[in-house]
Design a protein around this motif. Structure first.
Motif, PDB file in Angstrom:
ATOM      1  N   GLY A  75       0.819  -1.208   0.000  1.00 28.77           N
ATOM      2  CA  GLY A  75       0.000   0.000   0.000  1.00 28.77           C
ATOM      3  C   GLY A  75       0.850   1.255   0.000  1.00 28.77           C
ATOM      4  N   ALA A  76       1.969   1.232   0.728  1.00 24.24           N
ATOM      5  CA  ALA A  76       2.858   2.390   0.755  1.00 24.24           C
ATOM      6  C   ALA A  76       3.428   2.675  -0.629  1.00 24.24           C
ATOM      7  CB  ALA A  76       3.978   2.151   1.763  1.00 24.24           C
ATOM      8  N   VAL A  77       3.748   1.610  -1.375  1.00 23.46           N
ATOM      9  CA  VAL A  77       4.270   1.794  -2.737  1.00 23.46           C
ATOM     10  C   VAL A  77       3.208   2.434  -3.621  1.00 23.46           C
ATOM     11  CG1 VAL A  77       5.043   0.578  -4.809  1.00 23.46           C
ATOM     12  CG2 VAL A  77       5.938  -0.070  -2.565  1.00 23.46           C
ATOM     13  N   ILE A  78       1.969   1.956  -3.500  1.00 21.79           N
ATOM     14  CA  ILE A  78       0.889   2.464  -4.358  1.00 21.79           C
ATOM     15  C   ILE A  78       0.573   3.919  -4.021  1.00 21.79           C
ATOM     16  CG2 ILE A  78      -1.558   2.188  -4.903  1.00 21.79           C
ATOM     17  CD1 ILE A  78      -1.174  -0.833  -4.443  1.00 21.79           C
ATOM     18  N   VAL A  79       0.583   4.255  -2.736  1.00 20.36           N
ATOM     19  CA  VAL A  79       0.236   5.606  -2.320  1.00 20.36           C
ATOM     20  C   VAL A  79       1.350   6.602  -2.646  1.00 20.36           C
ATOM     21  CG1 VAL A  79      -0.235   7.074  -0.310  1.00 20.36           C
ATOM     22  CG2 VAL A  79      -1.358   4.854  -0.537  1.00 20.36           C
ATOM     23  N   LEU A  80       2.601   6.208  -2.430  1.00 26.68           N
ATOM     24  CA  LEU A  80       3.712   7.144  -2.556  1.00 26.68           C
ATOM     25  C   LEU A  80       4.299   7.215  -3.957  1.00 26.68           C
ATOM     26  CD1 LEU A  80       5.565   6.340   0.805  1.00 26.68           C
ATOM     27  CD2 LEU A  80       3.961   8.211   0.327  1.00 26.68           C
ATOM     28  N   VAL A 118       0.547  -8.586  -3.969  1.00 29.46           N
ATOM     29  CA  VAL A 118      -0.379  -7.454  -4.046  1.00 29.46           C
ATOM     30  C   VAL A 118       0.011  -6.531  -5.196  1.00 29.46           C
ATOM     31  CG1 VAL A 118      -1.190  -5.378  -2.856  1.00 29.46           C
ATOM     32  CG2 VAL A 118      -1.039  -7.546  -1.626  1.00 29.46           C
ATOM     33  N   LEU A 119       1.305  -6.280  -5.367  1.00 30.67           N
ATOM     34  CA  LEU A 119       1.762  -5.340  -6.389  1.00 30.67           C
ATOM     35  C   LEU A 119       1.727  -5.922  -7.796  1.00 30.67           C
ATOM     36  CD1 LEU A 119       4.757  -3.741  -4.463  1.00 30.67           C
ATOM     37  CD2 LEU A 119       2.547  -2.675  -4.982  1.00 30.67           C
ATOM     38  N   GLY A 123      -2.155  -5.850  -8.974  1.00 33.92           N
ATOM     39  CA  GLY A 123      -2.044  -4.847 -10.019  1.00 33.92           C
ATOM     40  C   GLY A 123      -2.982  -3.670  -9.813  1.00 33.92           C
ATOM     41  N   PRO A 124      -3.765  -3.318 -10.834  1.00 37.08           N
ATOM     42  CA  PRO A 124      -4.688  -2.182 -10.713  1.00 37.08           C
ATOM     43  C   PRO A 124      -5.764  -2.402  -9.659  1.00 37.08           C
ATOM     44  CG  PRO A 124      -4.363  -2.814 -13.019  1.00 37.08           C
ATOM     45  CD  PRO A 124      -3.762  -3.893 -12.197  1.00 37.08           C
ATOM     46  N   ASN A 125      -6.037  -3.682  -9.349  1.00 31.40           N
ATOM     47  CA  ASN A 125      -7.054  -4.011  -8.347  1.00 31.40           C
ATOM     48  C   ASN A 125      -6.398  -4.400  -7.027  1.00 31.40           C
ATOM     49  OD1 ASN A 125      -9.689  -4.441  -7.372  1.00 31.40           O
ATOM     50  ND2 ASN A 125      -9.584  -6.624  -7.885  1.00 31.40           N
ATOM     51  N   ALA A 126      -5.319  -3.719  -6.672  1.00 31.02           N
ATOM     52  CA  ALA A 126      -4.548  -4.100  -5.490  1.00 31.02           C
ATOM     53  C   ALA A 126      -5.372  -4.020  -4.216  1.00 31.02           C
ATOM     54  CB  ALA A 126      -3.310  -3.212  -5.369  1.00 31.02           C
ATOM     55  N   ASP A 127      -6.247  -3.011  -4.114  1.00 32.44           N
ATOM     56  CA  ASP A 127      -7.025  -2.890  -2.881  1.00 32.44           C
ATOM     57  C   ASP A 127      -8.016  -4.036  -2.724  1.00 32.44           C
ATOM     58  OD1 ASP A 127      -8.410  -2.079  -5.090  1.00 32.44           O
ATOM     59  OD2 ASP A 127      -9.424  -0.390  -4.090  1.00 32.44           O
TER      60      ASP A 127
END
Length: 363
Positions: A75-80, A118-119, A123-127
């Motif tokens: 999640g940190a990778v996706i957010v940052l 997760v990454l 992918g695009p649906n990680a959440d």
């Protein structure tokens, strides 16, 4: 040793199969995005199936903790930033570093693996993937714990008695072999006893592992209320036998040095060997017949008598023999004395009578 239909391994395998079947049947019934990832529920059931209830709970919590940390890293990778080769590798590297701390036990590898899944898989649906992954794993773990609790939660009490008896028999056998070697031709033809020191330590470690496993198996186990065992007494017996092992190893090394002069040159007078042999056999009999709950055991009396005869003989020869020629026998006698002290039932001394108050009036 053969595996029977009621052996713990077979029972555990059957419980794992039942847990997987239940988890796979329930997984599609979950609402929301979790329904898209039902295959993680059987995996959760498997990772929660450990030999004892406490180890199952411990591993389940560590697994869920590892999954959560891995999801947070992703999640940190996706957010940052955007997921790419550099950021994904960084997340996996940080996860591996956290796993290396050992905080998450056997489930530590789930941290970098979850971040990677997760990454890349999410992918695009990680959440949605993260939620489905965590929810289905949690479901499987809960099913596994429930199956482990309901269907014959294992108790490892029986193995403790067998292992302790094996430990006593091994130590007694070692003393008997040494005793036989003393009355054999010199140097003795049988020399296996001289190189068994480390093997005695390994037996002790196996017994401690068995007692520790039994202690773990009773925690949170409802069957422990019906099938009771005084593990404190087992720990006391184990402690005594570990002390005996130290002294058996010591006297073995001393006598081996007296026979072959390795690793140091020592002397054992031939006329002392029969008394040493008798005492060793007597102490071996104490180990074979030892009952920590029996305050009066005939084997102790015979061993005490043999040890006293040995001490008397040593005292008689002290004035006519060099001290160095009696050193090996005296050291072995001291080891045997300490072995008997470790094995002797611990009888609490009677409390001393309270002194009567001084009736003399003060002046």
């Amino acid at each position: 040793m053969g595996v029977t239909a009621t052996s713990p391994r077979i029972v555990q395998a059957l419980k794992a199969a039942i847990a997987v079947a239940i988890a796979w049947s329930i997984a599609p019934l979950l609402p929301g995005v979790a329904d898209d990832y039902p295959y993680y529920a059987p995996l959760g059931a498997l990772v929660s199936m450990y030999p004892t209830l406490m180890s199952s709970v411990r591993n389940a919590l560590q697994t869920l903790g590892g999954l959560t940390v891995g999801i947070l890293l992703a999640g940190a990778v996706i957010v940052l930033s955007d997921p790419n080769v550099l950021t994904i590798s960084l997340a996996v590297g940080v996860g591996a570093a956290i796993a290396a701390t050992g905080w998450f036990g056997a489930s530590r590898e789930y941290i970098p693996v979850t971040a990677l899944f997760v990454l890349i898989v999410g992918g695009p649906n990680a959440d949605g993937y993260s939620i489905g992954y965590l929810v289905q794993m949690t479901l499987g773990i809960l099913v596994g714990l429930a199956v482990n609790l309901v269907f014959f939660p294992p108790l490892a009490f029986e193995a403790v008695g067998h292992q302790l008896a094996r430990f006593r028999a091994t130590l007694a056998g070692q003393l008997s072999e040494v005793a036989d070697a003393l009355t054999d031709s010199w140097p003795p033809e049988q020399d296996g006893w001289a190189s068994r020191s480390q093997a005695l330590v390994e037996v002790g470690r196996a017994v401690r592992a068995a007692v520790s496993h039994a202690d773990d198996s009773r925690k949170g186990n409802p069957r422990a209320r019906v099938h009771r065992r005084d593990l404190r007494s087992d720990y006391d017996e184990l402690s005594a036998l570990e002390s005996v092992t130290f002294h058996v190893r010591d006297l073995t090394e001393m006598l081996a040095a007296a026979v072959w002069g390795q690793p140091v040159q020592l002397e054992l007078r031939p006329e002392l060997r029969p008394a040493l042999s008798r005492t060793l056999h007597a102490v071996a009999a104490v180990l074979r017949d030892w009952d920590p709950d029996d305050d009066e055991q005939s084997a102790f009396a015979e061993a005490d008598a043999a040890l006293q005869d040995l001490m008397t003989e040593l005292d008689q020869r002290r004035s006519s023999s060099p001290v160095t020629s009696l050193g090996v026998a005296a050291t072995v006698a001291m080891d045997l004395t300490r072995i008997l002290a470790a094995l002797r039932p611990q009888i609490m001394p009677e409390p001393e009578a309270e002194a009567a108050p001084d009736a003399t009036p003060a002046r």
